[in-house]
Enzyme design. Structure first.
Site, PDB file in Angstrom:
ATOM      1  N   LYS A 145       0.847  -1.200   0.000  1.00  8.53           N
ATOM      2  CA  LYS A 145       0.000   0.000   0.000  1.00  8.53           C
ATOM      3  C   LYS A 145       0.879   1.245   0.000  1.00  8.53           C
ATOM      4  CE  LYS A 145      -3.810   2.069   2.675  1.00  8.53           C
ATOM      5  NZ  LYS A 145      -4.654   1.912   3.879  1.00  8.53           N
ATOM      6  N   LEU A 194      -6.514   9.320   3.238  1.00  4.36           N
ATOM      7  CA  LEU A 194      -6.689   8.021   3.903  1.00  4.36           C
ATOM      8  C   LEU A 194      -8.005   7.842   4.662  1.00  4.36           C
ATOM      9  CD1 LEU A 194      -3.074   7.445   5.285  1.00  4.36           C
ATOM     10  CD2 LEU A 194      -4.177   6.164   3.463  1.00  4.36           C
ATOM     11  N   SER A 220      -9.330   2.193   2.960  1.00  2.32           N
ATOM     12  CA  SER A 220      -8.348   2.921   2.188  1.00  2.32           C
ATOM     13  C   SER A 220      -7.346   2.031   1.453  1.00  2.32           C
ATOM     14  CB  SER A 220      -7.603   3.892   3.097  1.00  2.32           C
ATOM     15  OG  SER A 220      -6.881   3.216   4.100  1.00  2.32           O
ATOM     16  N   SER A 221      -7.290   0.728   1.793  1.00  9.61           N
ATOM     17  CA  SER A 221      -6.365  -0.181   1.092  1.00  9.61           C
ATOM     18  C   SER A 221      -7.004  -0.678  -0.199  1.00  9.61           C
ATOM     19  CB  SER A 221      -5.984  -1.353   1.998  1.00  9.61           C
ATOM     20  OG  SER A 221      -5.527  -0.920   3.251  1.00  9.61           O
ATOM     21  N   ILE A 241      -7.534   1.714   9.907  1.00  2.45           N
ATOM     22  CA  ILE A 241      -7.850   2.568  11.056  1.00  2.45           C
ATOM     23  C   ILE A 241      -9.344   2.590  11.362  1.00  2.45           C
ATOM     24  CG2 ILE A 241      -8.138   4.737   9.773  1.00  2.45           C
ATOM     25  CD1 ILE A 241      -6.759   6.168  12.119  1.00  2.45           C
ATOM     26  N   GLY A 242     -10.152   2.071  10.450  1.00  2.00           N
ATOM     27  CA  GLY A 242     -11.590   2.050  10.707  1.00  2.00           C
ATOM     28  C   GLY A 242     -12.293   0.988   9.873  1.00  2.00           C
ATOM     29  N   GLY A 243     -11.476   0.138   9.245  1.00  2.00           N
ATOM     30  CA  GLY A 243     -11.996  -0.868   8.327  1.00  2.00           C
ATOM     31  C   GLY A 243     -11.241  -0.849   7.015  1.00  2.00           C
ATOM     32  N   SER A 244     -10.101  -0.144   6.976  1.00  3.77           N
ATOM     33  CA  SER A 244      -9.405   0.136   5.720  1.00  3.77           C
ATOM     34  C   SER A 244      -8.783  -1.080   5.045  1.00  3.77           C
ATOM     35  CB  SER A 244      -8.308   1.182   5.944  1.00  3.77           C
ATOM     36  OG  SER A 244      -8.885   2.409   6.295  1.00  3.77           O
TER      37      SER A 244
END
Length: 562
Positions: A145, A194, A220-221, A241-244
């Site tokens: 990433k 992000l 984000s990934s 960080i939140g489901g990325s």
């Protein structure tokens, strides 16, 4: 005298007007200058990507011409465990594997726009790899990433201000992957700044879904998810960080693990909100199957990583826990009371629950304690206690991506409103760690009361239509809660959207029947055939148990399809 005074007043007015005009011109010139500088930086970055892709294509062509017997199709069909076995015993050469995946990655990128550039140093690394066959990932091409530092490459996080100088040193995880024989070969796309689960930025553009080009890959990934889902990589490194990691895994039909934060090194992993401690970002693997995630964890949880980053507890991978087949007591969640799941999400949970019960596991209903409180009081106030000021600073001088604009609009509110927000947040924000600790212990106490080992819960999906991610920040309730709690959580595909799911979606109302519920319904329409995933969760530092649970689900789903 009156005449002179009138003249002086006119002169003053003219001078004031002139000064205002000059000031406006200066501001305009500064804006134009920043815009031109941003365009130059973007052009330079995209030129570098184009050149790296061109050079990689040339190298692939040369290799194919000199090795016409290479069976790329067979190599691409192998799982990571099969691939590593054949690389170790010599039945496959690292060159054949490397050039096969390089060619496939370039091909997938042309369709999905998922890469930010080829790591050209990988060609040199390939030449030296034969000196030793050591390393659990010997000869394996790995995608990275974009927000992980790689020497001589940008780590932009999708914002122009970071396109300053190429990075001087690899991140710790990239170093460890290389020491385990892996070959980082491509960097993958992410959303601007992000903090968004779409995958688009003004530098590299929009990444699309490998199963439907009219859908987002998630973020984000998202570049990782798209590349893996399109078959252009066998193993990827993402961050969450939140489901990325879990969003793109769900949207693109692959597996992903968010480990316990602090289990893997984050040195050289860039974020937009440095210093934010209440909801932790962490690196993690993405791959085609669960065994690949486990092999990645086993490879990087090694003495080399513990030496490079002494802040990481020197705890190696617990193979025995991963391979255990003891029956589990599993909590299951169908609706968290905040975001009503789509019909396919709910069906996926119920089907997996039935499979687990038939396999001899015990399933127990579960509800997360005070979900609304956790989301509003801990997550939102913890992550955006500065009213979005840090993010806006990073976006300065850069065009705001269309996929992000709806999300950041509130951050541009007048200063007096933002000051009021800060005032309202201030009584809570300084005490977030203490309040968060209380909430974590409350959640663990609920797990203990129910005597559950792991948790099965919905995973957001199917893949969204474009531009809805920034309008639906509320939909992260199923994933971000486990970043807040710092529980390891993994995602894996279990089904695909059916015509019946799409028909039932027509009657979707949502838990609140508000604007967000209406947006969610629109976001997931037109999804027949797209992947459906579930999420598996364990207590902190039980990453191997989380993976073991994921493996159990994966095997049961495969057996049921037979």
């Amino acid at each position: 005298l009156e005449h002179v005074i009138r003249l002086d007043k006119r002169t003053a007015a003219l001078l004031t007007a002139a000064a205002c005009g000059v000031g406006a011109v200066v501001v305009l010139v500064q804006k134009v200058s920043r815009h031109q500088e941003a365009k130059k930086r973007i052009q330079k970055a995209t030129n570098l990507r184009t050149e790296s892709l061109r050079r990689a294509e040339q190298e692939v062509l040369r290799y194919k011409q000199s090795h016409p017997a290479t069976s790329s199709a067979n190599i691409l069909m192998l799982s990571l465990s099969e691939l590593t076995k054949q690389l170790k015993d010599g039945s496959l050469s690292p060159e054949d594997v490397f050039y096969t995946y390089m060619e496939k990655a370039i091909d997938v990128h042309k369709k999905l726009n998922c890469c930010t550039g080829i790591i050209l140093e990988s060609f040199e690394q390939l030449k030296t790899i034969h000196s030793s066959k050591e390393g659990l990932l010997y000869g394996v091409p790995v995608s990275i990433k974009e927000n992980f530092d790689c020497q001589n490459h940008y780590t932009s996080c999708g914002v122009v201000i970071n396109l300053d100088q190429p990075i001087q040193e690899d991140s710790v995880l990239v170093k460890v992957l290389k020491s385990q024989g892996a070959i980082p070969f491509v960097k993958t796309n992410l959303p601007q700044a992000l903090l968004n689960y779409d995958c688009s930025n003004p530098i590299y553009g929009q990444t699309v879904n490998p199963h439907n080009l009219q859908k987002t890959s998630g973020g984000s990934s998202g570049g990782e998810g798209a590349l893996l889902g399109g078959g252009g990589s066998v193993l990827g490194l993402g961050s969450d960080i939140g489901g990325s990691i879990r969003f793109p895994a769900s949207f693109c039909g692959v597996c992903g693990l968010k480990p316990t934060a602090g289990r893997l090194s984050s040195k050289g992993l860039k974020t937009i909100l440095p210093g934010q401690k209440s909801v932790l970002s962490c690196p993690g693997p993405m791959a085609k199957d669960v065994d690949s995630l486990a092999l990645f964890m086993q490879a990087v949880l090694c003495d080399h990583m513990f030496s490079l980053d002494p802040t990481i507890p020197p705890v190696p991978f617990n193979v025995q826990m991963y391979q255990s087949r003891k029956p589990l007591r599993i909590g299951y969640l169908e609706n968290d009371g905040y975001t009503q799941p789509s019909p396919s999400m709910l069906r996926g949970i119920r089907e997996v629950k039935a499979l687990l019960e038939r396999a001899g596991h015990t399933l127990v209903p579960y509800k997360p304690p005070r979900i609304k409180y956790a989301l509003h009081e801990l997550i939102v106030r913890g992550v955006l206690a500065d009213g979005g000021a840090t993010m806006l600073q990073k976006l300065k001088g850069s065009p705001v991506d269309p996929a992000l604009i709806e999300q950041v609009k509130p951050y541009y509110l007048p200063k007096w409103i933002k000051k009021t927000m800060s005032f309202l947040l201030s009584p809570v924000s300084p005490r977030v760690p203490a309040v968060l600790s209380d909430y974590i212990h409350e959640t663990i106490a609920e797990w203990r009361r129910l005597d559950i080992d792991v948790l099965l819960c919905p995973m957001l999906g199917p893949a969204f239509n474009f531009f809805y991610c920034s309008r639906l920040t509320c939909a992260v309730s199923y994933t971000m809660i486990y970043n807040l709690l710092n529980f390891p959580a993994g995602c894996l595909p279990v089904s695909t959207v059916t015509e019946q799911d799409e028909e039932e979606l027509r009657h979707y109302k949502g838990n609140y029947q508000d604007m967000w519920d209406r947006h969610f319904k629109k976001a997931v329409t037109g999804s027949v055939g797209l992947p459906v995933a579930v999420q598996c969760v364990a207590l902190p530092w039980h990453d191997e148990l989380c993976l073991r649970f994921m493996k159990e689900v994966e095997e049961l789903v495969k057996e049921s399809r037979k």
